[in-house]
Design a protein around this motif. Structure first.
Motif, PDB file in Angstrom:
ATOM      1  N   ALA A 190     -54.006  41.767  -1.937  1.00  0.00           N
ATOM      2  CA  ALA A 190     -54.452  42.724  -2.952  1.00  0.00           C
ATOM      3  C   ALA A 190     -54.698  44.108  -2.342  1.00  0.00           C
ATOM      4  O   ALA A 190     -54.971  44.230  -1.149  1.00  0.00           O
ATOM      5  CB  ALA A 190     -55.726  42.199  -3.612  1.00  0.00           C
ATOM      6  N   PRO A 191     -54.624  45.142  -3.175  1.00  0.00           N
ATOM      7  CA  PRO A 191     -54.865  46.514  -2.707  1.00  0.00           C
ATOM      8  C   PRO A 191     -56.323  46.922  -2.917  1.00  0.00           C
ATOM      9  O   PRO A 191     -57.126  46.145  -3.419  1.00  0.00           O
ATOM     10  CB  PRO A 191     -53.950  47.330  -3.616  1.00  0.00           C
ATOM     11  CG  PRO A 191     -54.024  46.597  -4.927  1.00  0.00           C
ATOM     12  CD  PRO A 191     -54.220  45.133  -4.600  1.00  0.00           C
ATOM     13  N   TRP A 192     -56.622  48.175  -2.584  1.00  0.00           N
ATOM     14  CA  TRP A 192     -58.009  48.628  -2.616  1.00  0.00           C
ATOM     15  C   TRP A 192     -58.387  49.400  -3.870  1.00  0.00           C
ATOM     16  O   TRP A 192     -59.534  49.765  -4.056  1.00  0.00           O
ATOM     17  CB  TRP A 192     -58.315  49.513  -1.403  1.00  0.00           C
ATOM     18  CG  TRP A 192     -57.265  50.558  -1.104  1.00  0.00           C
ATOM     19  CD1 TRP A 192     -56.340  50.510  -0.101  1.00  0.00           C
ATOM     20  CD2 TRP A 192     -57.004  51.787  -1.808  1.00  0.00           C
ATOM     21  NE1 TRP A 192     -55.521  51.622  -0.132  1.00  0.00           N
ATOM     22  CE2 TRP A 192     -55.924  52.429  -1.175  1.00  0.00           C
ATOM     23  CE3 TRP A 192     -57.594  52.414  -2.908  1.00  0.00           C
ATOM     24  CZ2 TRP A 192     -55.397  53.661  -1.601  1.00  0.00           C
ATOM     25  CZ3 TRP A 192     -57.073  53.633  -3.336  1.00  0.00           C
ATOM     26  CH2 TRP A 192     -55.991  54.242  -2.693  1.00  0.00           C
ATOM     27  N   GLY A 249     -53.553  43.755   7.161  1.00  0.00           N
ATOM     28  CA  GLY A 249     -52.257  43.352   6.626  1.00  0.00           C
ATOM     29  C   GLY A 249     -51.354  42.861   7.736  1.00  0.00           C
ATOM     30  O   GLY A 249     -50.645  41.865   7.590  1.00  0.00           O
ATOM     31  N   ARG A 250     -51.408  43.554   8.844  1.00  0.00           N
ATOM     32  CA  ARG A 250     -50.496  43.270   9.962  1.00  0.00           C
ATOM     33  C   ARG A 250     -50.734  41.869  10.531  1.00  0.00           C
ATOM     34  O   ARG A 250     -49.776  41.154  10.856  1.00  0.00           O
ATOM     35  CB  ARG A 250     -50.698  44.337  11.048  1.00  0.00           C
ATOM     36  CG  ARG A 250     -49.638  44.395  12.115  1.00  0.00           C
ATOM     37  CD  ARG A 250     -49.889  45.611  13.000  1.00  0.00           C
ATOM     38  NE  ARG A 250     -51.275  45.716  13.455  1.00  0.00           N
ATOM     39  CZ  ARG A 250     -51.784  45.058  14.483  1.00  0.00           C
ATOM     40  NH1 ARG A 250     -51.050  44.219  15.167  1.00  0.00           N
ATOM     41  NH2 ARG A 250     -53.060  45.209  14.825  1.00  0.00           N
ATOM     42  N   ILE A 251     -52.014  41.443  10.627  1.00  0.00           N
ATOM     43  CA  ILE A 251     -52.281  40.132  11.240  1.00  0.00           C
ATOM     44  C   ILE A 251     -52.525  39.065  10.157  1.00  0.00           C
ATOM     45  O   ILE A 251     -51.710  38.155   9.986  1.00  0.00           O
ATOM     46  CB  ILE A 251     -53.460  40.212  12.227  1.00  0.00           C
ATOM     47  CG1 ILE A 251     -53.109  41.190  13.351  1.00  0.00           C
ATOM     48  CG2 ILE A 251     -53.795  38.830  12.792  1.00  0.00           C
ATOM     49  CD1 ILE A 251     -54.206  41.451  14.336  1.00  0.00           C
ATOM     50  N   THR A 268     -49.833  42.712  -4.526  1.00  0.00           N
ATOM     51  CA  THR A 268     -49.988  43.999  -5.211  1.00  0.00           C
ATOM     52  C   THR A 268     -50.294  45.037  -4.148  1.00  0.00           C
ATOM     53  O   THR A 268     -51.217  44.870  -3.349  1.00  0.00           O
ATOM     54  CB  THR A 268     -51.118  43.957  -6.260  1.00  0.00           C
ATOM     55  OG1 THR A 268     -50.785  42.976  -7.234  1.00  0.00           O
ATOM     56  CG2 THR A 268     -51.250  45.304  -6.959  1.00  0.00           C
ATOM     57  N   GLY A 269     -49.509  46.096  -4.138  1.00  0.00           N
ATOM     58  CA  GLY A 269     -49.693  47.150  -3.143  1.00  0.00           C
ATOM     59  C   GLY A 269     -48.539  48.120  -3.198  1.00  0.00           C
ATOM     60  O   GLY A 269     -47.839  48.222  -4.213  1.00  0.00           O
ATOM     61  N   SER A 270     -48.322  48.804  -2.107  1.00  0.00           N
ATOM     62  CA  SER A 270     -47.299  49.848  -2.089  1.00  0.00           C
ATOM     63  C   SER A 270     -45.897  49.239  -2.061  1.00  0.00           C
ATOM     64  O   SER A 270     -45.697  48.102  -1.617  1.00  0.00           O
ATOM     65  CB  SER A 270     -47.502  50.733  -0.863  1.00  0.00           C
ATOM     66  OG  SER A 270     -47.366  49.953   0.302  1.00  0.00           O
TER      67      SER A 270
HETATM   68  P1  NAD Z   1     -50.789  48.753   0.764  1.00  0.00           P
HETATM   69  O1  NAD Z   1     -49.404  48.337   0.444  1.00  0.00           O
HETATM   70  O2  NAD Z   1     -50.997  49.659   1.905  1.00  0.00           O
HETATM   71  O3  NAD Z   1     -51.704  47.486   1.055  1.00  0.00           O
HETATM   72  C1  NAD Z   1     -51.831  46.456   0.091  1.00  0.00           C
HETATM   73  C2  NAD Z   1     -52.272  45.192   0.776  1.00  0.00           C
HETATM   74  O4  NAD Z   1     -51.220  44.786   1.647  1.00  0.00           O
HETATM   75  C3  NAD Z   1     -53.514  45.315   1.651  1.00  0.00           C
HETATM   76  O5  NAD Z   1     -54.300  44.157   1.471  1.00  0.00           O
HETATM   77  C4  NAD Z   1     -52.948  45.356   3.056  1.00  0.00           C
HETATM   78  O6  NAD Z   1     -53.828  44.860   4.018  1.00  0.00           O
HETATM   79  C5  NAD Z   1     -51.751  44.454   2.915  1.00  0.00           C
HETATM   80  N1  NAD Z   1     -50.695  44.647   3.900  1.00  0.00           N
HETATM   81  C6  NAD Z   1     -50.365  45.773   4.564  1.00  0.00           C
HETATM   82  N2  NAD Z   1     -49.329  45.537   5.396  1.00  0.00           N
HETATM   83  C7  NAD Z   1     -49.006  44.234   5.255  1.00  0.00           C
HETATM   84  C8  NAD Z   1     -48.017  43.400   5.827  1.00  0.00           C
HETATM   85  N3  NAD Z   1     -47.159  43.864   6.718  1.00  0.00           N
HETATM   86  N4  NAD Z   1     -47.966  42.118   5.439  1.00  0.00           N
HETATM   87  C9  NAD Z   1     -48.809  41.635   4.520  1.00  0.00           C
HETATM   88  N5  NAD Z   1     -49.776  42.381   3.942  1.00  0.00           N
HETATM   89  C10 NAD Z   1     -49.859  43.668   4.303  1.00  0.00           C
HETATM   90  O7  NAD Z   1     -51.361  49.346  -0.607  1.00  0.00           O
HETATM   91  P2  NAD Z   1     -52.782  49.984  -0.850  1.00  0.00           P
HETATM   92  O8  NAD Z   1     -52.756  51.320  -0.187  1.00  0.00           O
HETATM   93  O9  NAD Z   1     -53.859  49.014  -0.516  1.00  0.00           O
HETATM   94  O10 NAD Z   1     -52.801  50.133  -2.440  1.00  0.00           O
HETATM   95  C11 NAD Z   1     -52.215  51.151  -3.113  1.00  0.00           C
HETATM   96  C12 NAD Z   1     -50.848  50.737  -3.626  1.00  0.00           C
HETATM   97  O11 NAD Z   1     -50.969  49.613  -4.498  1.00  0.00           O
HETATM   98  C13 NAD Z   1     -50.189  51.805  -4.455  1.00  0.00           C
HETATM   99  O12 NAD Z   1     -48.834  51.896  -4.107  1.00  0.00           O
HETATM  100  C14 NAD Z   1     -50.334  51.289  -5.875  1.00  0.00           C
HETATM  101  O13 NAD Z   1     -49.391  51.783  -6.791  1.00  0.00           O
HETATM  102  C15 NAD Z   1     -50.207  49.839  -5.672  1.00  0.00           C
HETATM  103  N6  NAD Z   1     -50.766  49.109  -6.818  1.00  0.00           N
HETATM  104  C16 NAD Z   1     -49.909  48.548  -7.713  1.00  0.00           C
HETATM  105  C17 NAD Z   1     -50.405  47.872  -8.816  1.00  0.00           C
HETATM  106  C18 NAD Z   1     -49.474  47.248  -9.814  1.00  0.00           C
HETATM  107  O14 NAD Z   1     -49.964  46.521 -10.656  1.00  0.00           O
HETATM  108  N7  NAD Z   1     -48.175  47.481  -9.756  1.00  0.00           N
HETATM  109  C19 NAD Z   1     -51.780  47.755  -8.995  1.00  0.00           C
HETATM  110  C20 NAD Z   1     -52.624  48.340  -8.062  1.00  0.00           C
HETATM  111  C21 NAD Z   1     -52.107  49.007  -6.965  1.00  0.00           C
END
Ligand code: NAD
Length: 537
Positions: A190-192, A249-251, A268-270
């Motif tokens: 999950a993201p922040w 995320g990395r580990i 959910t994330g970037s």
């Molecule tokens: P991020 O992608 O940097 O990190 C998200 C999660 O991924 C974190 O828990 C992080 O620790 C983990 N992570 C990072 N590298 C990883 C890897 N190599 N392997 C596995 N996990 C890893 O995103 P963020 O900065 O936390 O959140 C913001 C992003 O989330 C934005 O791009 C936003 O649009 C997106 N977002 C999307 C939705 C949606 O519903 N589409 C909802 C909320 C946020």
């Protein structure tokens, strides 16, 4: 608050009803008075919730959760390593047979109990969410926490409505039945930006469908997910059904998505990290659900209610300081309304009150971190250098706000469609406004980024609205509004915003396997089709 503290008082080897791996003492988190268990061997930490037990992560490194309003440490959190991932996946796998066979009514009952507990503790969640993320308390009280509780209530109901189709004899001799089955252990990341809500969106559809889960929240905002894991246990959901690991995320993240025992990855994330998650998950052929970045267009036709569009654009771009994947980021305004729209948005943006998140009158808090502040400032500075005009904001505020990760609400014009500030996700309180002439041009510009998560169109003409809703490539198109979401409706992207749906009955498409059961209704030993193998006997 006193009542809350009392709930956390340790009784023997359990805290808040959650057993501890070793005897733990309690420490009061200085900002909000909530108590977290301390682990004597690890300087007072136990941030991994594995198999119903709070335990310390196996890595030596720790991570400071920082309040972005003033930079102070809210909590020092221990970090999960591959061994902790192994243990959490094993706990989830052990819990799966019983949980997946629990009746829908039993799973629903547990979720209803969870909703009641969360309702009782709503203020604790709001305060903790605000402390770790910098969200204004009015947002966490009125949006994050009640929205999360509503998600729980929705899935308590949805759990009893999981169904496959009992159908007919398509070939005349076999009755077909469709079963929906839980997949197994789900690894979720999950993201922040909405820590509690994102934890809910991951956990609820997974467990209400009978899966078990290992969730890794974002490293900078893990605290409400941990509180939630404790309350999941208090609601009587069996140990191991929901496990939460705090770590990088990395580990921790990579170990989880590459783990052989995990059958599905929900991320959910970037978009950049999502691509990597998908590549890693492909190696073990896991089901993948990706909710990625967004760059929502806000399309205003020349017959729109201008005042409503101005209000909608400011609210829709600044919610959660713009750290919302569906936030309005690119406003396209049909030429006759363009000047008045820019002037109106500028006036309204200047009235938004930046301030301390704990102050109920604050409209906009800091960004989630100083890193995010630097990133947002970088986007605006580069746009300015490339010739865009900053009408409002465009700076890190000084004075009392200088100690926090604040950024001024910012309005940008005269940027090119292909410029970085129009094409890339900024995730900050920044709205870019561009003009367009024909309806077709406006829709083409709205579709002209890699993303496709959400969009809105503004017009008093129902035909224009419906055409726009058909033509815009996004998982959600609002008409004459921007942002509201409901538990009953799906959320998810098109294009580089990912695939699969959160919330709603549609989320079960991600979290269940569809199995076809084919029943012979003839009872015959010699089936008609056997002649293709045995000749005419
Ligand atoms: P991020 O992608 O940097 O990190 C998200 C999660 O991924 C974190 O828990 C992080 O620790 C983990 N992570 C990072 N590298 C990883 C890897 N190599 N392997 C596995 N996990 C890893 O995103 P963020 O900065 O936390 O959140 C913001 C992003 O989330 C934005 O791009 C936003 O649009 C997106 N977002 C999307 C939705 C949606 O519903 N589409 C909802 C909320 C946020």
């Amino acid at each position: 608050m006193l009542g809350v503290v009392a709930q956390f008082v340790a009784k023997g080897r359990s805290v808040n009803g959650i057993p501890m791996e070793t005897a733990l003492s309690m420490r009061v988190s200085p900002v909000i008075g909530l108590r977290f268990p301390e682990h004597p061997d690890r300087g007072g930490m136990a941030h991994q919730h594995i198999g119903g037990v709070r335990t310390a992560g196996s890595l030596v490194e720790t991570f400071d959760v920082i309040d972005p309003a003033d930079g102070h440490v809210v909590e020092t959190v221990d970090q999960a390593g591959p061994q902790d991932v192994d243990r959490a996946v094993a706990a989830a796998a052990a819990a799966f047979p019983e949980w997946s066979r629990a009746t829908p009514g039993e799973r629903s009952g547990a979720l209803n109990r969870l909703a009641a507990i969360l309702t009782e503790r709503a203020e604790d969640y709001a305060q903790l969410e605000t402390a770790q993320s910098g969200k204004p308390i009015k947002l966490t009280r009125e949006f994050d926490v009640p929205g999360s509780i509503d998600n729980v209530s929705f899935f308590a109901g949805a759990a009893r409505n999981l169904e496959g189709r009992a159908s007919t004899e398509y070939d005349g001799v076999h009755t077909s039945v469709i079963r929906r089955e839980a997949i197994g252990v789900v690894g979720s990341i999950a993201p922040w930006n909405y820590p509690l809500q994102m934890a809910m969106w991951k956990i609820l559809p997974a467990i209400s469908a009978g899966n078990t889960i290992v969730l890794k929240p974002a490293e900078i905002t893990p605290l409400t997910s941990l509180l939630l894991a404790d309350d999941v246990a208090r609601a009587g959901i069996p140990a191991g059904v929901v496990n939460v690991l705090t770590g990088s995320g990395r580990i921790a993240g990579e170990s989880l998505i590459s783990h052989d025992g995990v059958r599905m990855v929900s991320f959910t994330g970037s978009t950049a990290v999502g691509q990597r998650v998908m590549e890693t998950a492909a190696r073990t052929v896991k089901r993948v659900h990706l909710e990625l970045g967004g760059k929502a267009p806000f399309l205003v036709f020349d017959d729109a209610d201008l005042e409503a569009a101005i209000q909608g654009a400011v609210a829709g771009s600044l919610i959660n300081s713009g750290q919302d994947c569906t936030a309005a980021t690119r406003a396209y305004i049909q030429r006759p309304l363009y000047d008045a729209f820019v002037a109106g948005v500028a006036d309204l943006m200047r009235t938004v009150r930046l301030g301390a998140p704990a102050d109920p009158s604050t409209d906009l808090g800091p960004l989630v971190s100083f890193k995010q502040q630097a990133s947002v400032a970088g986007f605006v500075d580069r746009a300015r250098a490339a010739g865009a005009r900053i009408v409002v904001g465009g700076a890190i505020p000084g004075g009392v706000l200088a100690k926090g990760a604040y950024y001024e609400p910012t309005l940008v014009v005269d940027a090119g469609q292909q410029s970085e500030i129009v094409q890339d996700e900024i995730f900050g309180p920044v709205l870019v406004v561009l003009p367009f002439d024909s309806d077709e041009e406006g829709i083409a510009l709205a579709n002209d980024t890699p993303f496709g998560l959400a969009a809105s169109a503004w017009s008093r003409d129902v035909f224009r609205c419906l055409r726009a809703s058909r033509e815009i490539q996004a998982g959600c198109v609002w008409l004459n509004d921007h942002i509201p979401i409901v538990s009953e409706m799906p959320h998810g992207g098109f294009k580089a915003s990912g695939f699969g749906k959160d919330m709603s009955q549609y989320s079960f498409e991600e979290y269940t396997n569809v199995k076809h059961i084919s029943l012979d209704i003839t009872g015959e030993t010699h089936k008609d089709w056997h002649r293709t193998v045995f000749g005419d006997r």
